[in-house]
Write a protein that holds these residues in place. Structure first.
Motif, PDB file in Angstrom:
ATOM      1  N   LEU A 276       0.594  -1.304  -0.226  1.00  0.00           N
ATOM      2  CA  LEU A 276      -0.079  -0.042   0.111  1.00  0.00           C
ATOM      3  C   LEU A 276       1.085   1.818   0.226  1.00  0.00           C
ATOM      4  N   GLU A 277       0.545   1.342  -1.162  1.00  0.00           N
ATOM      5  CA  GLU A 277       1.619   3.199  -1.237  1.00  0.00           C
ATOM      6  C   GLU A 277       0.421   4.144  -0.881  1.00  0.00           C
TER       7      GLU A 277
ATOM      8  N   PRO B 261       1.763  11.488   0.266  1.00  0.00           N
ATOM      9  CA  PRO B 261       1.371  12.564   1.853  1.00  0.00           C
ATOM     10  C   PRO B 261       0.412  13.238   0.283  1.00  0.00           C
ATOM     11  N   GLU B 262       0.666  13.998  -0.032  1.00  0.00           N
ATOM     12  CA  GLU B 262       0.100  14.804  -1.133  1.00  0.00           C
ATOM     13  C   GLU B 262      -1.622  14.115  -1.571  1.00  0.00           C
ATOM     14  N   MET B 263      -2.009  13.219  -1.365  1.00  0.00           N
ATOM     15  CA  MET B 263      -3.169  12.557  -2.037  1.00  0.00           C
ATOM     16  C   MET B 263      -4.388  13.582  -1.459  1.00  0.00           C
ATOM     17  N   SER B 264      -5.307  13.517  -1.964  1.00  0.00           N
ATOM     18  CA  SER B 264      -6.363  13.963  -1.617  1.00  0.00           C
ATOM     19  C   SER B 264      -7.727  12.735  -0.396  1.00  0.00           C
ATOM     20  N   GLU B 265      -8.240  13.123   0.359  1.00  0.00           N
ATOM     21  CA  GLU B 265      -8.677  11.788   1.193  1.00  0.00           C
ATOM     22  C   GLU B 265      -9.482  10.664   0.038  1.00  0.00           C
TER      23      GLU B 265
ATOM     24  N   ALA C 248      -7.388   4.542  -2.820  1.00  0.00           N
ATOM     25  CA  ALA C 248      -6.069   3.588  -3.058  1.00  0.00           C
ATOM     26  C   ALA C 248      -5.737   2.450  -2.421  1.00  0.00           C
ATOM     27  N   ILE C 249      -6.441   2.566  -1.045  1.00  0.00           N
ATOM     28  CA  ILE C 249      -7.013   1.749  -0.234  1.00  0.00           C
ATOM     29  C   ILE C 249      -7.695  -0.005  -0.981  1.00  0.00           C
ATOM     30  N   ARG C 250      -8.907   0.776  -0.854  1.00  0.00           N
ATOM     31  CA  ARG C 250      -9.234   0.037  -1.500  1.00  0.00           C
ATOM     32  C   ARG C 250      -9.134  -0.941  -2.562  1.00  0.00           C
ATOM     33  N   GLN C 251      -8.094  -0.532  -4.074  1.00  0.00           N
ATOM     34  CA  GLN C 251      -7.660  -1.334  -4.851  1.00  0.00           C
ATOM     35  C   GLN C 251      -6.335  -2.655  -3.506  1.00  0.00           C
TER      36      GLN C 251
END
Ligand code: ATP
Length: 407
Positions: free
Chosen positions: A13-14, A17-21, A27-30
């Protein structure tokens, strides 16, 4: 053996920190979906492996059952002469009896003229013996150059001298015997109690003469399939001719060369055949060049005189239990590589070892070393030898007890 394909990579899981909520959630779902996928894949592989394990286990069970059947019935060796529509013609080794016999369907495709097979009392083929060298390998031990030297043997210097003269000299200087016009002894028989160094002596002489050492145990010869003993003897001499210079050593020769008894069981007849083959090989020995033959027995009294005639085992060398001096020498040999403490006087320890054979003394030295190791020491002390002696005495007492109980 096939290797299983490599395991799938562990999903990572990558999260940046720049990612939006929302991006993080996606990403977590994938990541979750990938984990489920890998899990399914591993589950499938596990089931596959379990299936294969089941197959292998049933193979093992089948082989175990076959093994049991083979062990419980005595089998005879035969060669396939002809394969016909309705069976095979086989010739039994030993008595050359020819029989037309049926085979189990599972052998149909396999059998060819010349194959060796194991048959039971009713001549039914039980097994195809495809690897001929196998039975040879079990009965014979071949060492290109054994690592025992005369210096490793204690207390039997006179016997070493005799063996050198009877075996080593003719191997190393055959011309000298020819020039003088005497035949070297045909065979050398070492006799004496167990564990006194007979095998060592044969190995050392082979080593010293740069000869191949070929050992065959008499007890193995008679335990083989019926019809096999004589053949193994033939093989033994053929192998020696291939590897000369060679020393043939037949241990426990009494198993094949015991005095004839009146009983007429097939087992006795088989032993007789094996012995006759041995005698005939020895009688044709002159032309054999650089092969020397030695044998050993603990039961000299049981031997058939036929094997002691001139031209056969005509040099007898007795290898006795070591005397006091011999025991000291043997203990010195077996402790020479050990880290023995200064307080240990080997001669003193050896004084307590009356009645010990060379093999007993070797066992005592090893056992003393084991006591030091158990005590977490690197030096072997006097007390270790004492404890070792007690332990071996107890073991012997138990053996006696078991023996007395059995008979
Ligand atoms: N004279 C000896 N000197 C040194 N070690 C010996 C001697 N005799 C026996 N041993 C030790 O005992 C072991 C067994 O000896 P070996 O196999 O030569 O005895 P053997 O007389 O052939 O016995 P067996 O009749 O039981 O076959 C050797 O490997 C060696 O460690």
């Amino acid at each position: 053996m096939s290797h299983s394909p490599s395991l799938p990579d562990r999903p990572r899981l990558e999260l940046d920190p720049e990612m939006s909520e929302a991006e993080r959630l996606e990403a977590i779902r994938q990541h979750y979906r990938r984990i489920v996928q890998v899990n399914d894949e591993l589950q499938a592989r596990l089931e596959d492996a379990q299936g294969r394990r089941g197959d292998l286990k049933s193979d093992v069970d089948k082989l175990k059952r076959e093994n049991e059947v083979l062990k419980t019935s005595s089998l005879y060796i035969a060669s396939v002469e002809e394969v016909l529509e309705d069976g095979v013609v086989i010739k039994q080794h030993g008595n050359n009896q020819e029989v037309l016999t049926k085979t189990a369907r599972r052998f149909d495709a396999d059998l060819r003229p010349g194959d060796r097979v194991a048959i039971n009392d009713s001549f039914a083929v039980q097994q195809v013996l495809d690897d001929e060298t196998d039975s040879r390998a079990q009965a014979m031990e071949v060492t290109a150059s054994p690592d025992v030297t005369y210096a490793d043997i204690g207390g039997i210097d006179e016997q070493i001298r005799e063996v050198r003269e009877a075996v080593e000299d003719p191997l190393e200087n055959p011309e000298q015997f020819e020039a003088v016009g005497v035949d070297p002894p045909s065979g050398v028989l070492l006799h004496g109690p167990p564990g006194t160094g007979k095998t060592m002596l044969a190995k050392a002489v082979a080593n010293e003469a740069d000869a191949t050492f070929i050992k065959m145990a008499g007890s193995e010869l008679v335990r083989k399939f019926i019809g096999e003993g004589a053949r193994l003897v033939r093989d033994l001499f053929e192998l020696a001719a291939d590897r000369e210079p060679a020393v043939i050593f037949i241990d426990e020769i009494d198993a094949v060369a015991a005095k004839r008894t009146d009983s007429k069981t097939s087992g006795d007849a088989e032993v007789q055949r094996t012995m006759m083959q041995l005698l005939s090989e020895m009688d044709g020995f002159d032309e054999r060049g650089e092969i020397r033959i030695m044998a050993a027995t603990n039961r000299f009294d049981m031997l058939d005189e036929a094997i002691l005639r001139p031209g056969r085992f005509d040099r007898l060398i007795e290898v006795p239990e070591p005397d006091a001096e011999g025991r000291v020498r043997i203990l010195e040999i077996h402790t020479s590589e050990m880290n023995v403490a200064d307080d240990v006087d080997v001669a003193d320890v050896a004084r307590e070892l009356e009645g010990y054979s060379g093999a007993d003394i070797a066992a005592l030295a090893t056992e003393a070393g084991m006591f030091a190791i158990r005590d977490d020491r690197t030096e072997v002390h006097r007390v270790d030898f004492e404890q070792a002696r007690e332990k071996l005495q107890d073991a012997e007492a138990t053996d006696d007890l078991v023996l007395n109980y059995q008979y």
